[in-house]
Design a protein around this motif. Sequence first.
Motif, mmCIF file in Angstrom:
data_model
loop_
_atom_site.group_PDB
_atom_site.id
_atom_site.type_symbol
_atom_site.label_atom_id
_atom_site.label_comp_id
_atom_site.label_asym_id
_atom_site.label_seq_id
_atom_site.Cartn_x
_atom_site.Cartn_y
_atom_site.Cartn_z
ATOM 1 N N LEU A 92 4.484 35.325 4.835
ATOM 2 C CA LEU A 92 3.786 36.588 5.074
ATOM 3 C C LEU A 92 4.762 37.696 5.432
ATOM 4 O O LEU A 92 4.721 38.793 4.846
ATOM 5 C CB LEU A 92 2.757 36.413 6.192
ATOM 6 C CG LEU A 92 2.007 37.688 6.608
ATOM 7 C CD1 LEU A 92 1.153 38.208 5.459
ATOM 8 C CD2 LEU A 92 1.152 37.421 7.843
ATOM 9 N N VAL A 93 5.642 37.437 6.362
ATOM 10 C CA VAL A 93 6.601 38.464 6.801
ATOM 11 C C VAL A 93 7.546 38.847 5.666
ATOM 12 O O VAL A 93 7.862 40.025 5.467
ATOM 13 C CB VAL A 93 7.391 37.970 8.030
ATOM 14 C CG1 VAL A 93 8.506 38.947 8.383
ATOM 15 C CG2 VAL A 93 6.455 37.790 9.219
ATOM 16 N N ALA A 94 7.994 37.857 4.889
ATOM 17 C CA ALA A 94 8.901 38.146 3.779
ATOM 18 C C ALA A 94 8.232 39.022 2.728
ATOM 19 O O ALA A 94 8.845 39.947 2.190
ATOM 20 C CB ALA A 94 9.394 36.850 3.142
ATOM 21 N N ARG A 95 6.970 38.731 2.426
ATOM 22 C CA ARG A 95 6.247 39.540 1.441
ATOM 23 C C ARG A 95 6.089 40.976 1.942
ATOM 24 O O ARG A 95 6.206 41.937 1.182
ATOM 25 C CB ARG A 95 4.879 38.918 1.164
ATOM 26 C CG ARG A 95 4.926 37.527 0.541
ATOM 27 C CD ARG A 95 5.344 37.571 -0.924
ATOM 28 N NE ARG A 95 5.520 36.255 -1.495
ATOM 29 C CZ ARG A 95 4.545 35.497 -1.989
ATOM 30 N NH1 ARG A 95 3.303 35.918 -1.958
ATOM 31 N NH2 ARG A 95 4.829 34.321 -2.515
ATOM 32 N N ILE A 96 5.779 41.120 3.217
ATOM 33 C CA ILE A 96 5.634 42.460 3.797
ATOM 34 C C ILE A 96 6.951 43.218 3.718
ATOM 35 O O ILE A 96 6.999 44.377 3.284
ATOM 36 C CB ILE A 96 5.159 42.358 5.261
ATOM 37 C CG1 ILE A 96 3.707 41.872 5.314
ATOM 38 C CG2 ILE A 96 5.291 43.708 5.973
ATOM 39 C CD1 ILE A 96 3.216 41.549 6.701
ATOM 40 N N ARG A 97 8.023 42.582 4.131
ATOM 41 C CA ARG A 97 9.327 43.261 4.119
ATOM 42 C C ARG A 97 9.758 43.633 2.711
ATOM 43 O O ARG A 97 10.342 44.693 2.486
ATOM 44 C CB ARG A 97 10.371 42.368 4.789
ATOM 45 C CG ARG A 97 10.220 42.332 6.307
ATOM 46 C CD ARG A 97 11.218 41.416 6.956
ATOM 47 N NE ARG A 97 11.164 41.529 8.415
ATOM 48 C CZ ARG A 97 11.599 40.598 9.254
ATOM 49 N NH1 ARG A 97 12.129 39.472 8.775
ATOM 50 N NH2 ARG A 97 11.516 40.786 10.554
ATOM 51 N N ALA A 98 9.473 42.760 1.740
ATOM 52 C CA ALA A 98 9.841 43.057 0.360
ATOM 53 C C ALA A 98 9.112 44.300 -0.141
ATOM 54 O O ALA A 98 9.709 45.165 -0.799
ATOM 55 C CB ALA A 98 9.528 41.856 -0.536
ATOM 56 N N GLN A 99 7.824 44.418 0.181
ATOM 57 C CA GLN A 99 7.070 45.587 -0.267
ATOM 58 C C GLN A 99 7.501 46.860 0.448
ATOM 59 O O GLN A 99 7.610 47.928 -0.170
ATOM 60 C CB GLN A 99 5.569 45.353 -0.056
ATOM 61 C CG GLN A 99 4.975 44.286 -0.940
ATOM 62 C CD GLN A 99 5.200 44.555 -2.427
ATOM 63 O OE1 GLN A 99 5.127 45.704 -2.866
ATOM 64 N NE2 GLN A 99 5.475 43.514 -3.187
ATOM 65 N N LEU A 100 7.763 46.763 1.738
ATOM 66 C CA LEU A 100 8.220 47.936 2.485
ATOM 67 C C LEU A 100 9.598 48.390 1.999
ATOM 68 O O LEU A 100 9.872 49.587 1.902
ATOM 69 C CB LEU A 100 8.264 47.628 3.982
ATOM 70 C CG LEU A 100 6.910 47.446 4.666
ATOM 71 C CD1 LEU A 100 7.102 46.995 6.110
ATOM 72 C CD2 LEU A 100 6.094 48.741 4.615
ATOM 73 N N ARG A 101 10.452 47.425 1.673
ATOM 74 C CA ARG A 101 11.778 47.781 1.153
ATOM 75 C C ARG A 101 11.656 48.484 -0.189
ATOM 76 O O ARG A 101 12.324 49.492 -0.445
ATOM 77 C CB ARG A 101 12.635 46.524 1.016
ATOM 78 C CG ARG A 101 14.065 46.824 0.560
ATOM 79 C CD ARG A 101 14.912 45.563 0.489
ATOM 80 N NE ARG A 101 14.394 44.625 -0.486
ATOM 81 C CZ ARG A 101 13.852 43.450 -0.175
ATOM 82 N NH1 ARG A 101 13.749 43.079 1.086
ATOM 83 N NH2 ARG A 101 13.398 42.648 -1.123
#
Length: 235
Positions: free
Chosen positions: A114-123
């Motif tokens: 979950l956190v990785a997916r969020i960070r990827a989209q924010l990046r």
Amino acid sequence: MNPEKILVIEDDPAIRELVGMILKANGFTNITAVSGGELGLAKVREEKPDLLLLDLMLPGIGGLDVCRQLKASPETASIPIIMMTALGEESDIVLGLELGAADYVVKPFNNRTLVARIRAQLRRTAELKHVPVEKPVSETVRWGNLELNVAERSVKLDGQPLSLTFTEFEILLTLVRQPGRVFTRSQLALEVRGEDCFPQDRGMDVQIANLRRKLGASGTNIETVRGVGYRFKAE
């Protein structure tokens, strides 16, 4: 601490609390959570969050309708949406991706995923905000009856415009640029979604199936290499 605004739309209070705990434990402090689609739409329009975590099974206005309304409005269309889905909702996942959702996680989800997916989209959103305003160099990639304009992010099939999501365009572009080369699911996911994604789920298979459907008869050019991944047929 991460200043990005994240809105969570989830009707289950236990899951809302869990998501909030996961985000706060990973440095996200600007979090708003609401329980239904109507409240969620109002909050998105009021706060303009940087990312939306959206449950599909909501009372009242469902998650897919929330996604449809947000992507249809110029004011909210650019907000990345990560769908939170239950097992067995594959048809809803496909429709959500068609409507413009950026990604999805399946409940019960892994915290790191979950956190990785969020960070990827924010990046990715941050990178797009810093793209130079001058017109990019035009590049057109052609293969048979397909024509991809990279600068405009547009596709024509037999001379007619073809509507693809961001991810579908990136997958097709990656494959068409190197026809005959076999890409594993992991390689395709890394090309399209960045190093922080977890490509072991069926997300890539869903995207490929959706892309083949949109391409119609030309979708057979995307070949499955059993046990390995995918390639675009060499001319």
